[in-house]
Every structure is written in structure tokens, then in C-alpha cells.
Design a protein around this motif. Structure first.
Motif, PDB file in Angstrom:
ATOM      1  N   ASP A  44      39.882  45.464  41.826  1.00  0.00           N
ATOM      2  CA  ASP A  44      40.120  44.060  42.186  1.00  0.00           C
ATOM      3  C   ASP A  44      40.338  43.203  40.947  1.00  0.00           C
ATOM      4  N   ALA A  45      39.576  43.500  39.890  1.00  0.00           N
ATOM      5  CA  ALA A  45      39.701  42.712  38.651  1.00  0.00           C
ATOM      6  C   ALA A  45      41.125  42.832  38.100  1.00  0.00           C
ATOM      7  N   ALA A  46      41.636  44.055  38.065  1.00  0.00           N
ATOM      8  CA  ALA A  46      42.981  44.273  37.532  1.00  0.00           C
ATOM      9  C   ALA A  46      44.016  43.577  38.400  1.00  0.00           C
ATOM     10  N   ARG A  47      43.841  43.665  39.714  1.00  0.00           N
ATOM     11  CA  ARG A  47      44.823  43.076  40.622  1.00  0.00           C
ATOM     12  C   ARG A  47      44.844  41.556  40.495  1.00  0.00           C
ATOM     13  N   GLN A  48      43.672  40.973  40.290  1.00  0.00           N
ATOM     14  CA  GLN A  48      43.624  39.516  40.120  1.00  0.00           C
ATOM     15  C   GLN A  48      44.375  39.105  38.843  1.00  0.00           C
TER      16      GLN A  48
END
Lengths: 321, 450
Positions: free
Chosen positions: B359-363
């Protein structure tokens, strides 16, 4: 005293004679020495020759080698003989590129050299030193601006709302205004004019230096004989500038045939393929289309073409001795 | 006299020497083995593992400057979670990156990770690692169709077969519009079909507004053509062509319909008059300044437009469909990161690829203007923003299976050899729609050696 003097000169003459004689008798032996000397000369040239071999001959050799292969620059290659060369001479786009580079000879070479000749003659006639220096500096200015920078500036001048179209609209010629570099009929000429602007200064300055070397008494004599401006130009200035004109024509013709930077930055060869030149095609083929073989073949053809055109020019302008 | 002879002789010697040296070089060159090397690479040289341990490992990543902001942010996020791994990003201008990538990957200092938009070429040349074992170990197959563009088959066709990279996100192209100009011509609802789009263009033209601004200097008139092509021919047929399916052709009745439609727009004066000399940067700023109603551009333009104008001055819609029931399509590209076949640390590099699903990367990907991988968990977008429209449109199109790769990516050279000059010629009235398609198809077959 006089006899001593006479003796002395006699001795001197004899010495010279002996030296001349000894030179001629010792000649065979000297030529061995000369041969040794010649090798010594090569030894001195060795560092330069090695650099030349590594950085000029070796790449040239590889280019020739690649030109016989179908190769993307990385993966497997296939030997295809002369197919790349056949393609260079049959592909209409590549042939058009060669034709464009010949059109550029007009803009890069013929116009700047004749313009430079007239300008140099006019500047020579300017009496005021300050004025002639200013003219010289202004004309040489394009030469110190990198061609890349000049091309970018000219794309603004030629753009739809650029200086050229504004000027045309201001004088009521709005109907003529157009996006010059995006126009199929005008783009080649527009790019050519950038080339003219770039090389005019160089030619003017080179020719001015040449004019400075012409004996002023020739001009005086011509004037005393009642020669006018044109007569002076054709009978004194032109013959005196033979070597300089040769240099100008050679440099600018090579610049036209091997042009790349101006075209690439101004149009990338577009619109369509209407301004493409061999230099741009070589780059696109080699670096964006990964056709190293075909790009190499075109590069070799371009090199031969330059030699073919520049060779006769050199002969034409060689000074008669 | 002797002196003169000497001076004549010396240059001759030099020429002889030069000729001798040159022929020697040539002979040496020709007798040496043919240039170039191997075919596709095998799997990794070290045992595949999802464990990265705690030993210090330094990796390098090579990408274009256009994606530098995303890469730097992703690297920082990754290093926070994996403190023993450091990644150094190396960047070149986008076009330089695209050209240099194969050379950089084949060099002695090849980066461990590299982004590529044409992986089939890297795979053909054996530059990217086969990631099938990592896919199994990490369960990347859950990403489904999002990995399509990262697969290359054994007969070197993109779109199926072994996995050679993981995308960290997507860029896709649609239609930007200017809401102020739209309301000025009474356009209350944005056009969804080609017919509605046609009507909107005519209204804008009648009101003296440039209907579409396109950057033709780099051949970006192709965007308008492909939007029409995708609508008429359908996503599958166009994808097949881009992925080099056997016997694929663009010279079809549907494509002719698309080219004819584009030609009718050109003839009606629906594009900016100086389209062929308009650069991409100029088209952005002129659209931001309210010069045109529409601009067919990609999601990458959003951050640029956001800086150039306020958010209420532009919006984003999907390209028009062929009739109300037509498939929603969009041209897309994935920023696919592969692992160099020469990497000494493939396990650590694979850990980075796996982290891209977090999720961190996608954000991070979303915040930097790209569309993140879809993993089932939604990413947070600010409501009412163009970014939100982008994510919504992308979701709609991908649910409709309407994502189509860029026609310019069919081969590495086809953009320069065909799309740029041919669209310029079509816009300039030099060729007919039929010639346009025939020329493109000819270049395509020539590049593929068919």
C-alpha cells in the motif's frame, strides 16, 4: 691585405665547392641515413599515429564491418553482404535525405560564400575603423553561438506567433504567415536559412583576412586604370582570395552534407521526412531504430559522398604555383 | 629538385600507410567474429529466495528522468522497510534512457534494476532475468492481467509467457478538456461517443475555439488516431498488432474508418493550425492557457497541468467510444521494472519488485501522477480532483478490458520510422488515409523482418 682577402674568399669558395662535391659523392651513404631518419620521424609520430589508429581508423573499420550485417547493436547479428548498401540506394526516404543535403549546399555554402565575399568587400571599403569593427563583430556573432542554441532560437522565430510571422502580419502580409518549420513546402528552406545565418559570419571573417593580405598597390593600380567597384572585385579581389574561397567552400560544403545539429533540433527531419538529412537518418537508424548495420552503411556512403564532392573542390581551388 | 621530390613523396607514404592501416583494421574486423551476442537469458544464477537477510547489499536502478521523482520516493520507502538494502538511482532524460537502456544493461556496470517500456527487446537480447521462479515464490500471479505487458513468450512475443518484470504503475492516455470553454459553447455533458465528440468539435470550431490541440512535431497526432482505432477495431485487434501477432495488420477496414474520421477532423480544421510544428511542451502550456477545448494526452500531463493552471481549469475523460455500447478503451503503458541478467543480487532486487505491491508503494505511485497497481485495496484519492478522475477512468476502462498498448511501442523504431512522419504527412495533407495505413504497415513489416 687584399691578397689575404682574396685568399680568404678563394678558400671560402673552395670550401663551398668541396662541400658541394662531398655531398654529391657521399649521396648513396646519406640516403641510408635518411632512411634511418625517416623511421625516427615515424617514431615521433607514433603517439599521434596510435591515437589516430585507435580513435579514427579502428572505428572506421568497425563501421565498415557493421555495414555488412543486420544487427541491432546488442543481440545476434546476421551477415547480409551488400543488402544495407542496396537499401541506402533504393529507399526513397534515405535518397531524399541525400538530396536534401545537396539542397543545403546552396544554403550552407553558395549563398554564405558569395554573400561573405560581397560583405567582406563592403567592410573593406568602410573608412571608419569603429564602424568596420562593429560590422565584423556582428557578423561573426552567429559563429560563436552553438548551432544547437541557434536552432532553438530560430524555432521560436519561425513559430506561428514568432518574430517572423509577427513581422509579416505587421506589414500586411499576414496571408503569407505560416508555421514555417511545420510546412511541407517551406521547412527545408527555413532550415537552410538557419544554416546560411550560421556560416555567413565565418565566410566573411575568413575572406576579410584574405583581403587584408592582398597588396593595396594592386587596388591603387586598378583604380588609376579607371576600374570600377565590380572590375576591382573580379580582377583584384577574387583572384587574390582564391585560397580563402577554397577553404570557405570546403568547410561549408562539408557542413551542409554532414549537417545534423541544426536539422535535428529544428525539425528532427520533419514534417514527414521533408527536412531529413543523412546525419539525422544515421542517428535515428542507429540509436532509436537499433539498425546499426543500415546506419553504418549510410554513414560510409555519406563519407564517400563528402570525399567525392570535396575532392574536386580542393582541386579547383588549389593555388597555381 | 631532390627537395621537391621529397615533398611529393612524403604524402604518398602517409597515404600508403593510412590505406595499409585501414585495410588491416578492416581485415581484422571482418575476420573477427560477427558483432553481438546471445539470445534470451536463463533464470538467476543464485538460488531463488524471498529472504533477503541482514547483510548489507547495494543495488542500482536505471530509469528515465520523467520517473525520477517516483523512483526516488519508492527507493526511500523501500529502504525504510529494508534497512540493509540501499538502492542508488541513475537517471537519463527519457528518450536517452529508452535508447541507452540496452547498452547500459549490456555493460560491465549494468544496473540491478531497470525500467523499460519495451521489454521484449531486452528479453530478446538476453538482458532481463526470467522471473518465473520469483513469481511462484512471491505469488505475483495475483496481479493477473496487470502483468500481461511484462510477459514474453518463448517465440519472443509480448503479452504471454514467462514473466520478466513487475510494473509499479501505469500511465494511460485519454482526453483532457477545458470546462470553461465547454460551458462557453453550451457543452453541459462531456461527450462519451464518437458522434457526441464530433458534435462538440463542430460547436467549438463554430465558436472560434481550437477544438483539439495536438503536438505534431513529435508525431503526437498518433494519439487521436489510436483513440479512434481502439474504438472502431476493438482493444484485442490493436493489442495483437502491437504485440506482433503473426500476420497482424493495421491495414483493415476498421483502421481505414479511423483514419478517414481523423482525416475529416483535420480537413474541418479541428486541430491547431500549426500542429506539425507544435512541441509537446508548447501544447501543454497552450492548453493550460485556455487555447483549446480538448487535448488528447496521458496521465503524465496531469502534474504538469496542475502546476501550469488551477485544477478547475481542466478535467479528464475517457476517449470516446464507438456508439453508446462500445467498449471503453484507453491507450496505456506500464512502467515495468525488470532485473538485469547480470545482477549479482537478484533476490534483493526481487524483494524490491515485490514491495511495489504494498500500500505504501502504491500511494507513492499515485501521489507522483501514475496509476498504481490494483491489489483489491483502494488507494486514497482526494475527492473532486483530476487525479480522482484519472483513477476512476482507469478503473472503468480496465474493468471493460479496454486497455491497449501504445501503437508507437510495437517496435523500437516504428515511432520514428513511421508514426511521426506518417501522421505529419496525414495532417499536412501529403497522403491519403489509405496511404497512411499502408505506409505504417510496410514499416511495421520491414522492422520485424516479415
Amino acid at each position: 691585405m687584399s691578397t689575404v682577402d682574396g685568399n680568404a674568399s678563394e678558400i671560402a669558395v673552395a670550401a663551398v665547392a668541396r662541400r658541394v662535391e662531398s655531398t654529391s659523392t657521399r649521396r648513396p651513404r646519406r640516403s641510408v641515413g635518411a632512411r634511418r631518419l625517416r623511421w625516427a620521424g615515424w617514431l615521433f609520430a607514433l603517439p599521434a599515429a596510435v591515437m589516430y589508429g585507435v580513435f579514427v581508423l579502428a572505428p572506421l573499420g568497425s563501421t565498415i564491418q557493421y555495414s555488412f550485417y543486420d544487427w541491432n547493436g546488442i543481440g545476434r547479428s546476421t551477415f547480409i553482404g551488400l543488402d544495407n548498401y542496396v537499401r541506402v540506394f533504393t529507399d526513397p526516404d534515405l535518397l531524399a535525405a541525400v538530396v536534401h543535403s545537396f539542397v543545403f549546399i546552396l544554403f550552407f555554402s553558395i549563398i554564405p560564400v558569395s554573400g561573405g565575399l560581397v560583405t567582406a568587400t563592403l567592410i573593406r571599403d568602410i573608412r571608419s575603423r569603429a564602424l568596420s569593427t562593429t560590422a565584423r563583430v556582428l557578423l561573426f556573432l552567429p559563429q560563436i553561438i552553438p548551432a544547437a542554441g541557434a536552432a532553438v532560437a530560430w524555432t521560436w522565430i519561425y513559430s506561428n506567433d514568432g518574430a517572423l510571422n509577427q513581422l509579416l502580419r505587421a506589414v500586411g502580409l499576414g496571408a503569407v504567415a505560416r508555421p514555417w518549420l511545420g510546412d511541407f513546402d517551406w521547412a527545408l528552406i527555413a532550415v537552410g536559412i538557419i544554416g546560411t545565418w550560421l556560416s555567413l559570419g565565418l565566410c566573411t571573417v575568413l575572406l576579410l583576412a584574405g583581403i587584408g593580405k592582398i597588396d593595396t598597390s594592386l587596388y591603387e593600380a586598378a583604380r588609376l586604370d579607371g576600374a570600377g567597384w565590380w572590375r576591382e572585385l573580379f580582377s583584384v579581389t577574387l583572384p587574390g582570395l582564391r585560397a580563402e574561397i577554397g577553404v570557405c567552400v570546403t568547410i561549408t560544403t562539408i557542413a551542409a552534407l554532414a549537417s545534423f545539429d541544426v536539422v535535428f533540433l529544428a525539425t528532427q527531419g520533419g514534417p514527414g521526412k521533408s527536412t531529413t538529412v543523412p546525419g539525422v537518418e544515421i542517428y535515428l537508424l542507429g540509436f532509436t531504430q537499433n539498425r546499426v548495420g543500415l546506419a553504418s552503411a549510410l554513414a560510409i556512403v555519406l563519407m564517400l559522398l563528402v570525399l567525392l564532392v570535396v575532392g574536386p573542390i580542393q582541386r579547383l581551388f588549389r593555388e597555381r604555383s | 629538385m631532390p627537395q621537391r621530390r621529397g615533398s611529393v613523396r612524403r604524402p604518398k607514404h602517409i597515404t600508403t600507410f593510412a590505406v595499409a592501416a585501414m585495410s588491416l583494421t578492416v581485415v581484422l574486423g571482418l575476420t573477427a567474429c560477427a558483432p553481438g551476442g546471445s539470445g534470451p537469458a536463463e533464470g538467476p544464477s543464485v538460488p531463488v529466495s524471498t529472504e533477503v537477510g541482514s547483510e548489507k547489499v547495494e543495488l542500482t536502478l536505471y530509469d528515465g528522468q520523467g520517473l525520477q521523482a517516483i523512483d526516488d520516493a519508492l527507493i526511500a520507502g523501500f529502504e525504510k522497510e529494508f534497512p540493509n538494502i540501499t538502492i542508488t538511482g541513475n537517471y537519463d532524460p527519457d528518450n536517452v534512457h529508452a535508447q541507452n537502456l540496452p547498452r547500459v544493461l549490456s555493460g560491465d556496470n549494468a544496473p540491478d534494476l531497470a525500467q523499460s517500456s519495451s521489454i521484449v527487446d531486452e528479453v530478446t537480447d538476453g538482458l532481463f532475468l526470467n522471473l518465473d521462479e520469483y513469481e511462484k515464490a512471491y505469488g505475483w500471479d495475483a496481479l493477473g492481467a496487470q502483468l500481461t505487458a511484462a510477459r514474453v513468450s518463448t517465440d519472443l512475443k509480448q503479452g504471454s509467457g514467462s514473466l520478466y518484470g513487475v510494473p509499479y504503475g501505469f500511465v494511460f492516455s485519454g482526453v483532457y478538456y477545458n470546462p470553461k470553454l465547454a460551458s462557453q459553447i453550451g457543452l453541459t455533458e462531456m461527450p462519451a461517443t464518437i458522434d457526441e465528440f464530433d458534435a462538440a468539435l463542430a460547436k467549438a470550431k463554430a465558436a472560434g475555439i481550437t477544438p483539439i490541440i495536438a503536438a505534431g512535431q513529435l508525431g503526437l497526432g498518433t494519439a487521436a488516431f489510436q483513440n479512434l482505432l481502439d474504438a472502431y477495431a476493438g482493444p484485442e485487434a490493436v493489442s495483437d498488432w502491437v504485440y506482433r501477432a503473426d500476420g497482424a495488420t493495421i491495414d483493415t477496414p476498421e483502421a481505414t474508418k479511423a483514419a478517414d474520421k481523423l482525416k475529416s477532423w483535420i480537413d474541418a480544421g479541428y486541430f491547431n493550425a500549426d500542429v506539425n510544428s507544435t512541441s509537446q511542451d508548447a501544447s501543454y502550456s497552450r492548453f493550460a492557457n485556455g487555447e483549446a477545448l480538448f487535448m488528447m494526452q496521458g496521465s503524465w500531463a496531469n502534474p504538469i497541468l496542475a502546476k501550469a493552471t488551477s485544477a478547475d481549469n481542466y478535467g479528464f475523460i475517457a476517449p470516446p467510444t464507438d456508439g453508446a455500447n462500445g467498449t471503453k478503451t484507453a491507450v496505456y503503458n506500464s512502467a515495468t521494472v525488470g532485473i538485469s541478467a547480470r545482477s549479482k543480487h537478484p533476490n534483493e532486487a526481487a524483494a524490491f519488485l515485490n514491495w511495489l505491491r504494498s500500500d505504501a508503494a502504491r500511494q507513492i505511485v499515485l501521489e507522483n501522477g501514475n496509476i498504481p497497481l490494483s491489489t483489491g485495496t483502494p488507494v486514497a484519492t482526494e475527492p473532486g480532483t483530476v487525479t480522482e478522475s484519472l483513477v476512476t477512468v482507469f478503473d472503468e476502462v480496465s474493468t471493460d478490458s479496454g486497455l491497449v498498448p501504445f501503437v508507437q511501442n510495437a517496435t523500437s523504431g516504428i515511432n520514428n520510422s513511421a508514426w511521426v512522419p506518417q501522421t505529419q504527412s496525414l495532417f499536412g495533407g501529403q497522403i491519403t488515409p489509405e496511404q497512411f495505413l499502408a505506409n505504417i504497415q510496410k514499416a511495421y513489416e520491414d522492422e520485424l523482418g516479415r
